[in-house]
Design a protein around this motif. Sequence first.
Motif, PDB file in Angstrom:
ATOM      1  N   SER A 142       0.840  -1.186   0.000  1.00 32.02           N
ATOM      2  CA  SER A 142       0.000   0.000   0.000  1.00 32.02           C
ATOM      3  C   SER A 142       0.876   1.237   0.000  1.00 32.02           C
ATOM      4  O   SER A 142       2.095   1.165   0.140  1.00 32.02           O
ATOM      5  CB  SER A 142      -0.956  -0.004   1.191  1.00 32.02           C
ATOM      6  OG  SER A 142      -0.231   0.086   2.392  1.00 32.02           O
ATOM      7  N   LEU A 144       0.694   5.951   0.053  1.00 33.55           N
ATOM      8  CA  LEU A 144      -0.084   7.180   0.223  1.00 33.55           C
ATOM      9  C   LEU A 144       0.770   8.356  -0.231  1.00 33.55           C
ATOM     10  O   LEU A 144       1.969   8.404   0.053  1.00 33.55           O
ATOM     11  CB  LEU A 144      -0.439   7.357   1.707  1.00 33.55           C
ATOM     12  CG  LEU A 144      -1.479   8.422   2.035  1.00 33.55           C
ATOM     13  CD1 LEU A 144      -2.879   7.941   1.630  1.00 33.55           C
ATOM     14  CD2 LEU A 144      -1.463   8.775   3.519  1.00 33.55           C
ATOM     15  N   CYS A 314       5.719  10.636  -0.654  1.00 33.86           N
ATOM     16  CA  CYS A 314       5.080   9.318  -0.782  1.00 33.86           C
ATOM     17  C   CYS A 314       5.629   8.376   0.266  1.00 33.86           C
ATOM     18  O   CYS A 314       6.824   8.404   0.572  1.00 33.86           O
ATOM     19  CB  CYS A 314       5.354   8.762  -2.178  1.00 33.86           C
ATOM     20  SG  CYS A 314       4.541   7.187  -2.533  1.00 33.86           S
ATOM     21  N   PHE A 347      -8.422   6.597   1.429  1.00 32.68           N
ATOM     22  CA  PHE A 347      -7.025   6.893   1.726  1.00 32.68           C
ATOM     23  C   PHE A 347      -6.862   7.441   3.140  1.00 32.68           C
ATOM     24  O   PHE A 347      -5.793   7.340   3.733  1.00 32.68           O
ATOM     25  CB  PHE A 347      -6.490   7.916   0.728  1.00 32.68           C
ATOM     26  CG  PHE A 347      -6.290   7.379  -0.650  1.00 32.68           C
ATOM     27  CD1 PHE A 347      -5.344   6.389  -0.892  1.00 32.68           C
ATOM     28  CD2 PHE A 347      -7.029   7.852  -1.720  1.00 32.68           C
ATOM     29  CE1 PHE A 347      -5.147   5.894  -2.165  1.00 32.68           C
ATOM     30  CE2 PHE A 347      -6.840   7.366  -3.003  1.00 32.68           C
ATOM     31  CZ  PHE A 347      -5.898   6.374  -3.225  1.00 32.68           C
ATOM     32  N   TYR A 350      -5.097   5.615   5.903  1.00 29.38           N
ATOM     33  CA  TYR A 350      -3.679   5.289   5.777  1.00 29.38           C
ATOM     34  C   TYR A 350      -2.767   6.451   6.163  1.00 29.38           C
ATOM     35  O   TYR A 350      -1.581   6.451   5.830  1.00 29.38           O
ATOM     36  CB  TYR A 350      -3.387   4.833   4.340  1.00 29.38           C
ATOM     37  CG  TYR A 350      -4.100   3.547   3.981  1.00 29.38           C
ATOM     38  CD1 TYR A 350      -3.478   2.316   4.180  1.00 29.38           C
ATOM     39  CD2 TYR A 350      -5.402   3.548   3.486  1.00 29.38           C
ATOM     40  CE1 TYR A 350      -4.124   1.129   3.873  1.00 29.38           C
ATOM     41  CE2 TYR A 350      -6.066   2.359   3.185  1.00 29.38           C
ATOM     42  CZ  TYR A 350      -5.422   1.158   3.386  1.00 29.38           C
ATOM     43  OH  TYR A 350      -6.059  -0.020   3.097  1.00 29.38           O
ATOM     44  N   ARG A 356      -7.935  15.580   1.850  1.00 25.67           N
ATOM     45  CA  ARG A 356      -6.655  15.415   1.145  1.00 25.67           C
ATOM     46  C   ARG A 356      -6.762  16.052  -0.241  1.00 25.67           C
ATOM     47  O   ARG A 356      -7.645  15.725  -1.019  1.00 25.67           O
ATOM     48  CB  ARG A 356      -6.290  13.937   1.022  1.00 25.67           C
ATOM     49  CG  ARG A 356      -6.212  13.238   2.386  1.00 25.67           C
ATOM     50  CD  ARG A 356      -5.861  11.761   2.293  1.00 25.67           C
ATOM     51  NE  ARG A 356      -4.563  11.578   1.713  1.00 25.67           N
ATOM     52  CZ  ARG A 356      -4.340  11.167   0.472  1.00 25.67           C
ATOM     53  NH1 ARG A 356      -5.344  10.879  -0.320  1.00 25.67           N
ATOM     54  NH2 ARG A 356      -3.129  11.045   0.021  1.00 25.67           N
TER      55      ARG A 356
END
Lengths: 492, 492
Positions: A142, A144, A314, A347, A350, A356
């Motif tokens: 995963s 984000l 990231c 999202f 996470y 966001r």
Amino acid sequence: VTADRSPTTLDPDDWEALAAVGHRALDDAMELLEGVAEGPVWRVPPAEVQRALTAPVPRTGTSLEAVYDDVRRLILANPHGNIHPRFWGWVNGTGTPVGVLGDMLAAAVNPNVGGGNTVPALVEQQVIDWMKALMGFPPGASGLLGTGGSMANFIGIASGVYAKAEVDLRDAGIAGAPRRMMVYASSQVHSSVDRAVRLLGLGAQSLRRIPVDEEFRIDTAALRLAIEEDRSAGRHPAVIVGTAGTVNTGAFDDVEGLADLATVEDLWLHVDGAFGAMARLAPEVRALTTGVDRADSLAFDLHKWLYVPYDAGCVLVRDPDAHRLPFDVTPPYLAPLTGGISAGTWFSNYGIELSRGFRALKVWMSLRVHGTDAYAAAIAANVAQARYLAERIAAQADLELLAPVPLNIVCFRYRPSGLSDEAADPLNRGLLIRLQEEGTALPSHTLVHGRFAIRVAITNHRSRYPDFDLLVERVIQLGREIASSERSTVAS
Amino acid sequence: VTADRSPTTLDPDDWEALAAVGHRALDDAMELLEGVAEGPVWRVPPAEVQRALTAPVPRTGTSLEAVYDDVRRLILANPHGNIHPRFWGWVNGTGTPVGVLGDMLAAAVNPNVGGGNTVPALVEQQVIDWMKALMGFPPGASGLLGTGGSMANFIGIASGVYAKAEVDLRDAGIAGAPRRMMVYASSQVHSSVDRAVRLLGLGAQSLRRIPVDEEFRIDTAALRLAIEEDRSAGRHPAVIVGTAGTVNTGAFDDVEGLADLATVEDLWLHVDGAFGAMARLAPEVRALTTGVDRADSLAFDLHKWLYVPYDAGCVLVRDPDAHRLPFDVTPPYLAPLTGGISAGTWFSNYGIELSRGFRALKVWMSLRVHGTDAYAAAIAANVAQARYLAERIAAQADLELLAPVPLNIVCFRYRPSGLSDEAADPLNRGLLIRLQEEGTALPSHTLVHGRFAIRVAITNHRSRYPDFDLLVERVIQLGREIASSERSTVAS
């Protein structure tokens, strides 16, 4: 449409007039970027600009035309400097014109990419999938996007701490852990790791700093001993933070060795690859990043060596469940239904943020327009420039290179023979301030082995070789001027 | 200039060609916003769009023209929906055209507003000063812009926990505190507070949820008892989180009463005013926010009821030292010199992020162009619309209002006489999914007293009264269709 507007909307009465200012602004923005090399890198904010920026909050509006004139005069005329080819401070990326269009479009579409079954969320997912591919992470991992490396480090370390805890930290908190949980990192680790370990409630006592070798890489043998020692003392070794590109000198820990150790000792391996992880894209330096793809979590910025505009970072986490563990909260108002807009990826489970922005769009557009090969070339060019600068410095009797240059960071100082360490520190501080304030070039500074260093970090796709020649020449000139004026002051 | 470019720059060969795409994109963006009411609010991402967004990361580039065509086709044609006058999901703001220009210019100037003596940092400081003035905080308070309310809540609560701790949490961590530190909030508090308390290492055991009255406001007497009880049991009451506008129903805690209690009991008062704090701007509802200016820390969003594009939030902290305490870290590479670029404010010492985008610019431009009076009018209009909708619902035999409407949130359901609670839940879930998927309007959902509610939260400067009429009519139509098809299914 106009007749049907809300009478209190913030939309304009005249869309064409607003667009006209927008077109002017776009032209001015592109002109700023195309001609940026012509001006100073940075200048001290002029007094009249400072004054203008203390006016109280306005009750009544001002025409967009007039406000935009102020934007030009106050802001476009006084940038931070990192769009300039001779800005090499901290590790600030340059941004790109394509990124400018991406952020404009993102603000127009204006999604909250916190979650849901939406195209903006699919775009972010695709960008995350691209990042996994570039970093050698498995498709099932995963990830984000976020504001940058600090947040990415926070998320990765949080995931490791929660995953390795002996109790349910979500319920009991850090005080519920039977043994003090320990995080390990080199003495050169970035300060965002200090902040993350502190904020997670572990405190500085839980961060053990391991010495580095002469190339500023973590001493893996010392790390192994520290882990053993902590276990014997009843503490709980939990997370190793490796660094792929230290902020001071660009050093790479032996991440492969750290991955082996983490496996044997059952620790979580988080890697801070803020800028260094992107070296994977360039064949010339890719080998430095060996082992990064074995990390449990990996943090890196996209506004540094992917050159997208601020902000974009990231984090990737190998185990999605571990990634969610510290963060997920699903109250009734966020629980997805079986259809409709809520039936998508959330999202927000996470990371810290529920709201966001659509920072994925500028990254998506940039990677599609440029392709990874163009990034590889720009990154390799910055590395070659760092080596060139290091050679130029080494060839100058009055300059001293203060650290090895494995990647894109060069630490040096003005130090003619006969100048003591004690005298070199203030001289170089004064030199750097003058260099910055005259606008010639903008390195930042650090300490290397306790000594003040002028620090050049190159994550700048606009830099050219003559820019580094100019830096070397001007540092020597300024050093001589300062040294000579100090001698005359002493003499007088 | 062109001859002098870096051969590996990501700047275009042809700036005019790039600008031409930018001008097209700007026109398309404005056209999208001007005509947004004509299309559906949202639609399920079409299969071909989903497919297009699974392509692997490109090694070679594609022309900007072609990529932009994809942006139009895939993304501009499929927004999240919150730019539409009939989007009322969660608490998503609308954005503005001025904000679009702000984000474009911010990406061009591209500063890292982490710190330093730069004009972008002065712009952020001015915006923070404006926010202090609007919220009644003293000029000496500190503040920070960030991604939104979740981060602002994290920062405010962290400041409170560290300020009230009996040990130096920075060093010892939560495990070093002699007594369990307690945070208090109502049962209606936002989930970002759960997440913040968890992530700070306190764990859910440290968050005590206090019951609410029939208007969903915290029971202050019950809170006082809980604090006494915790003290007697050896726990350490530290932080009260008040809510100015709950996410479920828009309820306001008695913040004045909480401030009195916090003073007497020596607790920190943090107020989550995500959208509700902005009610201070509108004389019609300003009284609801009484006491907000007495908070030790206050969190609110700017992308909600200040309608700026995502993302932008703000935290204010009365005591700057308390604000810095959990966050500041100053390694040698960040230590300011006495001159040059580093000799300015370091916002990075007041939050998690070191790299920080220039989100201040869109806020600055928006407030200057519109003025606070225009925001006051738009906010008051949204409140009036919520009351209008509540009245329309109350007047319909088949609709049921599920909660009081103190501000801008309306919770209701379709419930003709004879429909049980048990049957109403799935019926309304299905109804909402159909309403969303057909694109007519986009409320989200929640639970009120355990029952599924269609939830309309109005932070939308494009909404018009007929939009709410349409909602009421369509909900009744859909409810009847679903109820009748269920009856025929049962009958067949």
